[in-house]
Design a protein around this motif. Structure first.
Motif, short mmCIF file in Angstrom:
data_model
loop_
_atom_site.label_atom_id
_atom_site.label_comp_id
_atom_site.label_asym_id
_atom_site.label_seq_id
_atom_site.Cartn_x
_atom_site.Cartn_y
_atom_site.Cartn_z
N MET A 3 28.12 -36.56 -13.42
CA MET A 3 28.91 -37.59 -12.79
C MET A 3 28.04 -38.77 -12.34
SD MET A 3 31.79 -37.00 -10.00
CE MET A 3 32.75 -38.32 -9.39
N PHE A 4 26.81 -38.47 -11.91
CA PHE A 4 25.87 -39.50 -11.49
C PHE A 4 24.55 -39.29 -12.25
CE2 PHE A 4 28.65 -38.78 -7.80
CZ PHE A 4 29.21 -40.05 -7.69
N PRO A 5 24.52 -39.58 -13.55
CA PRO A 5 23.35 -39.26 -14.36
C PRO A 5 22.08 -39.99 -13.95
CG PRO A 5 24.88 -40.64 -15.59
CD PRO A 5 25.58 -40.23 -14.33
N ASN A 6 22.20 -41.23 -13.47
CA ASN A 6 21.00 -41.97 -13.09
C ASN A 6 20.37 -41.42 -11.81
OD1 ASN A 6 20.98 -44.13 -15.16
ND2 ASN A 6 22.98 -44.57 -14.28
N LEU A 7 21.19 -41.02 -10.85
CA LEU A 7 20.66 -40.43 -9.62
C LEU A 7 20.06 -39.05 -9.91
CD1 LEU A 7 23.47 -41.47 -7.13
CD2 LEU A 7 21.10 -42.28 -7.17
N ILE A 8 20.72 -38.28 -10.74
CA ILE A 8 20.18 -36.97 -11.11
C ILE A 8 18.87 -37.16 -11.86
CG2 ILE A 8 20.60 -34.93 -12.56
CD1 ILE A 8 23.58 -35.18 -11.68
N LEU B 79 16.71 -39.32 -11.24
CA LEU B 79 15.67 -39.59 -10.24
C LEU B 79 15.20 -38.31 -9.56
CD1 LEU B 79 16.94 -42.78 -8.35
CD2 LEU B 79 15.03 -42.61 -9.93
N GLY B 80 15.92 -37.21 -9.80
CA GLY B 80 15.55 -35.94 -9.18
C GLY B 80 16.39 -35.59 -7.97
N ILE B 81 17.47 -36.32 -7.76
CA ILE B 81 18.36 -36.03 -6.63
C ILE B 81 19.32 -34.93 -7.07
CG2 ILE B 81 20.16 -36.96 -5.14
CD1 ILE B 81 18.64 -39.64 -5.30
N GLN B 82 19.18 -33.76 -6.44
CA GLN B 82 19.94 -32.58 -6.84
C GLN B 82 21.43 -32.71 -6.53
OE1 GLN B 82 18.45 -30.18 -8.56
NE2 GLN B 82 16.50 -31.24 -8.37
N ASP B 83 21.76 -33.18 -5.33
CA ASP B 83 23.15 -33.26 -4.91
C ASP B 83 23.45 -34.67 -4.40
OD1 ASP B 83 25.74 -32.79 -4.20
OD2 ASP B 83 25.30 -31.25 -2.71
N TYR C 108 18.90 -42.45 1.89
CA TYR C 108 19.00 -41.60 3.09
C TYR C 108 20.09 -40.56 2.86
CZ TYR C 108 16.52 -45.52 5.23
OH TYR C 108 15.63 -46.50 5.52
N PHE C 109 19.78 -39.32 3.24
CA PHE C 109 20.73 -38.23 3.10
C PHE C 109 21.34 -37.88 4.45
CE2 PHE C 109 17.69 -37.91 -0.32
CZ PHE C 109 18.51 -37.72 -1.42
N ARG C 110 22.50 -37.25 4.42
CA ARG C 110 23.12 -36.79 5.66
C ARG C 110 22.22 -35.79 6.35
NH1 ARG C 110 27.25 -37.10 2.14
NH2 ARG C 110 28.83 -38.63 2.64
N LYS C 111 22.19 -35.86 7.67
CA LYS C 111 21.36 -34.95 8.45
C LYS C 111 21.95 -33.55 8.34
CE LYS C 111 20.95 -34.80 13.06
NZ LYS C 111 20.62 -35.20 14.42
N GLN C 112 21.10 -32.60 8.00
CA GLN C 112 21.52 -31.22 7.88
C GLN C 112 21.34 -30.51 9.22
OE1 GLN C 112 22.89 -29.99 4.89
NE2 GLN C 112 22.81 -32.19 4.48
N LYS C 113 22.04 -29.42 9.39
CA LYS C 113 21.98 -28.67 10.63
C LYS C 113 20.54 -28.23 10.90
CE LYS C 113 24.16 -24.82 12.99
NZ LYS C 113 25.16 -23.76 12.92
N GLY C 114 20.08 -28.46 12.12
CA GLY C 114 18.73 -28.06 12.51
C GLY C 114 17.66 -29.11 12.26
N GLU C 115 18.01 -30.22 11.62
CA GLU C 115 17.03 -31.28 11.35
C GLU C 115 17.08 -32.32 12.46
OE1 GLU C 115 16.84 -31.42 6.50
OE2 GLU C 115 18.16 -32.81 7.51
N LEU C 116 15.91 -32.79 12.87
CA LEU C 116 15.84 -33.82 13.89
C LEU C 116 16.22 -35.18 13.29
CD1 LEU C 116 15.14 -34.49 16.80
CD2 LEU C 116 12.77 -34.81 16.10
N PHE C 117 15.73 -35.43 12.10
CA PHE C 117 16.03 -36.68 11.39
C PHE C 117 16.58 -36.36 10.02
CE2 PHE C 117 12.47 -37.88 14.19
CZ PHE C 117 13.10 -38.87 14.91
N ALA C 118 17.37 -37.27 9.51
CA ALA C 118 17.88 -37.12 8.16
C ALA C 118 16.74 -37.35 7.17
CB ALA C 118 19.00 -38.12 7.91
N LYS C 119 16.80 -36.69 6.04
CA LYS C 119 15.76 -36.86 5.02
C LYS C 119 16.02 -38.15 4.25
CE LYS C 119 14.77 -32.01 4.35
NZ LYS C 119 14.83 -30.88 3.46
N SER C 120 14.95 -38.68 3.69
CA SER C 120 15.06 -39.87 2.86
C SER C 120 14.00 -39.78 1.76
CB SER C 120 14.87 -41.14 3.68
OG SER C 120 13.57 -41.20 4.21
#
Length: 127
Positions: free
Chosen positions: A1-6, A8-12, A33-45
């Motif tokens: 569905m998102f071949p260019n983002l995939i 780049l190595g973006i799994q989801d 920037y990704f949504r902050k996951q449970k238990g993370e202080l900062f969202a990953k980027s």
């Protein structure tokens, strides 16, 4: 569905919250920037750098003068199209620029404060 983002190595790609794009010299820098996951202080980027395409454009046909111009990489435009489908950005008027800068500044303050606290905590463990 998102071949260019995939590509780049973006799994989801559905976890993407927002992105920023800026230009540095002859490169465009895309930060996702990704949504902050449970238990993370900062969202990953993640950060990607794309070289700008350089073209020679005729500016005066009488004297055959050309000017070198740069433009965004074609693959980056396709990636941005996919990101816009996911994030659905809202165009902001120029009046909101000041608010965005202030918001970015507050975010930077939080990041720096948290990092200082983390380093101080690590120092305490060494005593």
């Amino acid at each position: 569905m998102f071949p260019n983002l995939i590509g780049l190595g973006i799994q989801d790609p559905k976890l993407i919250e927002r992105y920023s794009l800026r230009q540095e010299a002859l490169k465009d820098v895309l930060k996702i920037y990704f949504r902050k996951q449970k238990g993370e202080l900062f969202a990953k980027s993640v950060k990607f750098k794309f070289p700008r395409q350089v073209k020679n454009v005729l500016i005066d046909s009488g004297s055959h003068k050309y000017k070198e111009v740069t433009e965004i990489n074609r693959s980056l435009t396709m990636i941005i199209d996919e990101l816009n489908k996911i994030t659905k950005p809202v165009p902001s008027p120029d009046a909101d620029v000041k608010q965005k800068i202030l918001s970015d500044l507050r975010h930077l303050e939080k990041v720096v404060s948290s990092k200082i606290a983390e380093i101080e905590s690590d120092l305490e463990k060494l005593k």
